[in-house]
Design a protein around this motif. Structure first.
Motif, PDB file in Angstrom:
ATOM      1  N   ARG A 174     -29.052 -14.348  -4.492  1.00 53.80           N
ATOM      2  CA  ARG A 174     -27.858 -13.645  -3.827  1.00 53.80           C
ATOM      3  C   ARG A 174     -27.321 -12.496  -4.467  1.00 53.80           C
ATOM      4  N   LEU A 175     -28.275 -12.852  -5.796  1.00 52.84           N
ATOM      5  CA  LEU A 175     -27.191 -11.626  -6.473  1.00 52.84           C
ATOM      6  C   LEU A 175     -27.150  -9.892  -6.455  1.00 52.84           C
TER       7      LEU A 175
ATOM      8  N   PRO B 293     -19.145  -8.276 -12.541  1.00 44.85           N
ATOM      9  CA  PRO B 293     -19.479  -9.018 -14.975  1.00 44.85           C
ATOM     10  C   PRO B 293     -20.901  -8.390 -15.452  1.00 44.85           C
ATOM     11  N   LEU B 294     -21.794  -8.672 -14.605  1.00 41.72           N
ATOM     12  CA  LEU B 294     -23.036  -8.827 -15.146  1.00 41.72           C
ATOM     13  C   LEU B 294     -23.028  -7.124 -16.087  1.00 41.72           C
ATOM     14  N   CYS B 295     -22.464  -6.067 -14.765  1.00 41.56           N
ATOM     15  CA  CYS B 295     -22.735  -4.570 -14.691  1.00 41.56           C
ATOM     16  C   CYS B 295     -21.877  -4.374 -16.475  1.00 41.56           C
ATOM     17  N   GLU B 296     -19.885  -4.881 -16.385  1.00 40.03           N
ATOM     18  CA  GLU B 296     -19.489  -4.621 -17.382  1.00 40.03           C
ATOM     19  C   GLU B 296     -20.455  -5.505 -18.469  1.00 40.03           C
TER      20      GLU B 296
ATOM     21  N   VAL C  72     -29.373  -2.678 -12.448  1.00 37.43           N
ATOM     22  CA  VAL C  72     -27.563  -3.527 -11.786  1.00 37.43           C
ATOM     23  C   VAL C  72     -27.095  -1.895 -11.222  1.00 37.43           C
ATOM     24  N   GLN C  73     -26.763  -1.441 -11.535  1.00 40.92           N
ATOM     25  CA  GLN C  73     -25.952  -0.007 -11.367  1.00 40.92           C
ATOM     26  C   GLN C  73     -26.302   0.532 -10.129  1.00 40.92           C
ATOM     27  N   GLN C  74     -27.447   0.635  -9.189  1.00 46.57           N
ATOM     28  CA  GLN C  74     -27.839   0.676  -7.759  1.00 46.57           C
ATOM     29  C   GLN C  74     -27.177  -0.485  -7.035  1.00 46.57           C
TER      30      GLN C  74
END
Ligand code: ROI
Length: 163
Positions: free
Chosen positions: A118-119, A128-131, A144-146
């Motif tokens: 479900r990420l 937070p992952l994108c950070e 991850v940006q998309q």
């Protein structure tokens, strides 16, 4: 050495402290180093609406543990923090630790699915992952940006960096 990402979440018993203590404890896991972690985020609850806001964060680990060993270690940490697994699906929890990614592994089994199933739908994971890993490619799902842009476009739940 594998790079793994772990999602942390808590909305009971001083959640900020729960997440901070857990972030520190990740570095004490065997054969594992916490390379960096995100800021703490406050997010509205997904699922049952009548529960407190969550504190969420993501940690990047370097580990020599297998995915299953890491899962076992994280579940032991959750137990120490008082979580009873399966008691309340979608309900409040003192500490939730999810393996989000384990290198470029794609695995679907009874006990573990990576990337986390479900990420892509969860702003409290993607922000937070994108950070901490803005250039990350998620195996089978894209950048991850998309994923974050798509999530932001349809998201209705708030998720903000904790001041
Ligand atoms: N909602 C938010 N905002 N953050 C979580 O970590 C979280 N974890 C869960 C459910 C109950 C799905 N809702 C959540 O397990």
């Amino acid at each position: 050495m594998i790079q793994a990402y772990v999602g942390l979440g808590s909305n009971l018993n001083d959640p900020v402290q729960q997440v901070q203590v857990a972030l520190a404890a990740l570095s004490d896991l065997p054969e594992t180093r916490c390379v960096r972690h995100s800021s703490l985020y406050r997010s509205a609850p997904l699922g049952q609406a009548d529960q407190p806001d969550y504190i969420n964060a993501v940690a990047m680990l370097d580990t020599r543990l297998s995915a299953r060993q890491l899962l076992t270690e994280l579940q032991a940490m959750e137990r120490i923090h008082g979580r009873v697994r399966g008691a309340e699906r979608w309900g409040p929890r003192t500490l939730d630790l999810d393996i989000l990614l384990y290198g470029d592994m794609q695995l679907e089994s009874e006990e573990l699915t990576v990337p986390h199933p479900r990420l892509a739908e969860r702003s409290f994971v993607l922000y937070p992952l994108c950070e901490i890993a803005p250039d990350l490619e998620i195996p089978g799902l894209g950048s991850v940006q998309q994923l974050m842009a798509a999530c932001r476009a349809r998201d209705t739940l708030s998720c903000e960096v904790l001041a």
